[in-house]
Motif scaffolding. Structure first.
Motif, short mmCIF file in Angstrom:
data_model
loop_
_atom_site.label_atom_id
_atom_site.label_comp_id
_atom_site.label_asym_id
_atom_site.label_seq_id
_atom_site.Cartn_x
_atom_site.Cartn_y
_atom_site.Cartn_z
N MET A 129 39.15 50.33 28.60
CA MET A 129 39.43 51.15 30.02
C MET A 129 40.82 50.96 30.31
SD MET A 129 36.26 51.59 30.40
CE MET A 129 36.11 52.54 32.21
N ALA A 158 42.58 53.85 31.35
CA ALA A 158 43.17 54.93 32.37
C ALA A 158 43.72 53.96 33.43
CB ALA A 158 41.87 55.83 32.73
N PHE A 177 41.98 46.56 31.45
CA PHE A 177 43.29 46.42 31.41
C PHE A 177 43.80 45.96 32.73
CE2 PHE A 177 46.13 47.93 28.00
CZ PHE A 177 45.06 48.23 27.23
N1 CTP Z 1 39.69 50.88 36.47
C1 CTP Z 1 38.44 51.70 36.40
N2 CTP Z 1 38.21 52.58 37.38
C2 CTP Z 1 38.80 52.41 38.70
C3 CTP Z 1 39.70 51.38 38.73
C4 CTP Z 1 40.17 50.74 37.74
O1 CTP Z 1 38.03 52.00 35.44
N3 CTP Z 1 38.63 53.22 39.81
C5 CTP Z 1 39.86 50.02 35.28
C6 CTP Z 1 41.28 50.39 34.96
O2 CTP Z 1 41.14 51.18 33.71
C7 CTP Z 1 41.53 48.85 33.97
C8 CTP Z 1 41.03 48.02 35.23
O3 CTP Z 1 39.98 48.64 35.96
O4 CTP Z 1 40.93 48.57 32.92
C9 CTP Z 1 42.08 47.47 36.21
O5 CTP Z 1 41.17 47.06 37.38
P1 CTP Z 1 41.97 47.27 38.76
O6 CTP Z 1 41.18 46.32 39.69
O7 CTP Z 1 41.78 48.64 39.03
O8 CTP Z 1 43.16 46.87 38.86
P2 CTP Z 1 44.20 47.37 40.05
O9 CTP Z 1 44.07 48.76 40.44
O10 CTP Z 1 45.52 47.13 39.40
O11 CTP Z 1 43.68 46.38 40.97
P3 CTP Z 1 44.49 45.86 42.17
O12 CTP Z 1 44.66 47.11 43.01
O13 CTP Z 1 43.20 45.10 42.86
O14 CTP Z 1 45.52 45.21 41.75
#
Ligand code: CTP
Length: 397
Positions: free
Chosen positions: A273, A275, A323
């Motif tokens: 993952m 993206a 990621f």
């Molecule tokens: N991810 C996903 N779908 C989403 C959001 C994130 O698949 N709607 C995946 C990303 O591809 C990555 C991971 O989740 O592998 C990142 O986690 P996330 O919690 O989204 O990180 P941040 O957005 O950085 O979270 P935060 O805002 O809590 O820091």
């Protein structure tokens, strides 16, 4: 026969270096992409101009380009190559390889190469027959290096015997056989890779997105495909072409990516993952362009669905890699994501590290799994992708 293969041709300082030109040409006509690394002495025997013209790539000799200081990374060369062929290989280079001496770019690349390595020795008959040379060749064979036996015949010294570098056509056949033999380590495995930025429309002309270039995810898709895996790349916005041998599906919004990922995941062995998915999307998308007024504008955003977390719930014995991009308390946040999203491991990049994160060609990551963290140095994204593919391979074993 070598179509799509990356061959790194190492040329050392032997009179047989003149045959390297023909060898390079044959590799190219077999469809290979060829890059040439030469020892400083090899330049006395054949000019870099000849090799650069034939390979259609600049020649690498020094660790740095003396003109502009650009670093020739031996690690990324080794990662790029499907086969590292050293032809001609002198007694001196073979001895250094056998002992792990790394005093030029050709040798450091040998030490860091993970691909199959072949050598085509070229030397005088007595040098070849010498117990020291034979012992070095034995050591190299034991280390998995393919030795393309020299021919018998007239030598540059005027003597006649075994030591003449194999003919270029024979060397090309040996390389083809070596690559056929080397089974693709992820053959038969299927992966889903998400990459790039999602686009969340506000109206027909405006949208919300982020800085993700997609480079990291594309490099991972390519690394997995090159190891024989069947890869589907679910891609948001990027400017990148699809890597060779990868099926790319373009999506726009987080919701599109969610639908496609949850549909594709069950028929895979795992997903990476990568993206940068929007966490919020406009609650309403205007079907006509929003006209400006005098006052401020408020756009109400609502949460998108977390694709990774959903795949984490569906995963069973599939592999799931996530990621985390953090600006503070990186390890603590990444550990929390590892657990919450049911990842097998998390690739953590901290925006505080110079050279890490968006857009650039380099990244500095820590691979975090339930047993601990492995911090990697700053590398180009293709090398990081190689390390991630290595870890995936180990976990699937
Ligand atoms: N991810 C996903 N779908 C989403 C959001 C994130 O698949 N709607 C995946 C990303 O591809 C990555 C991971 O989740 O592998 C990142 O986690 P996330 O919690 O989204 O990180 P941040 O957005 O950085 O979270 P935060 O805002 O809590 O820091």
């Amino acid at each position: 026969m070598l179509k799509g293969r990356n061959i790194l041709l190492g040329v050392t300082g032997s009179i047989a270096a003149y045959k390297a030109a023909m060898l390079c040409r044959l590799l190219k006509t077999s469809g290979a992409d060829v890059r040439v690394v030469m020892t400083p002495l090899a330049k006395q025997f054949i000019t870099p101009l000849t090799m650069a013209t034939l390979s259609k790539n600049p020649i690498l000799v020094e660790f740095f380009d003396p003109e502009n200081g650009a670093w020739n990374s031996h690690v990324s060369l080794g990662e790029w190559a499907d086969c590292y062929l050293i032809a001609p290989a002198t007694a001196n280079t073979l001895a250094k390889m056998a002992c792990g001496i790394a005093d030029n770019l050709l040798l450091t690349t040998y030490l860091s190469a993970r691909c199959p390595v072949a050598v085509a020795p070229a030397m005088d008959l007595d040098m070849y027959a010498h117990p020291a040379t034979q012992e070095n060749l034995e050591k190299l064979r034991a280390a998995g290096v393919a030795v393309i036996e020299p021919d018998e015949g007239e030598l540059a010294s005027g003597l006649c015997g075994k030591g003449r570098m194999a003919e270029p056509a024979q060397i090309v056949r040996s390389v083809e056989a070596l690559l056929d033999q080397k089974k693709k380590s992820l053959a038969g495995k299927r992966f889903l890779v998400t990459a790039g930025a999602t686009i969340e429309p506000i109206d027909p002309v405006r949208y919300l997105t982020n800085h993700s270039s997609g480079k990291m995810g594309y490099a991972i898709a390519e690394a997995l495909a090159r190891r024989g895996a069947e890869v589907t790349l679910l891609s948001g916005r990027t400017c990148l072409p699809a890597p060779e041998g990868v099926r790319r599906i373009d999506v726009l919004t987080a919701a599109d990516m969610y639908r496609a990922a949850t549909e594709l995941f069950p028929s895979t062995d795992g997903a990476v993952m990568c993206a940068a998915v929007a966490d919020y999307t406009p609650a309403e998308v205007a079907d006509r362009k929003l006209k400006k007024g005098d006052g401020d504008l408020t756009i109400r955003l609502c949460r998108t669905r977390d694709i990774a977390a959903e795949l984490g719930r569906m995963k069973n014995d599939r592999l799931l890699v996530g990621f985390a991009l953090e600006t503070h308390d990186a390890l603590a946040h990444a550990t929390e994501k590892l657990r919450r999203k049911n990842f097998d491991f998390v690739v953590l990049n901290s925006l505080q590290d110079p050279g890490a994160g968006f857009r650039g060609d380099t990244n500095k990551v820590t691979l975090l799994d339930p047993s601990g963290a492995e911090e990697l140095p700053l590398m180009c994204k293709t090398e990081v992708a190689g390390r991630i593919a290595d870890k995936i391979e180990n976990l699937l074993r």
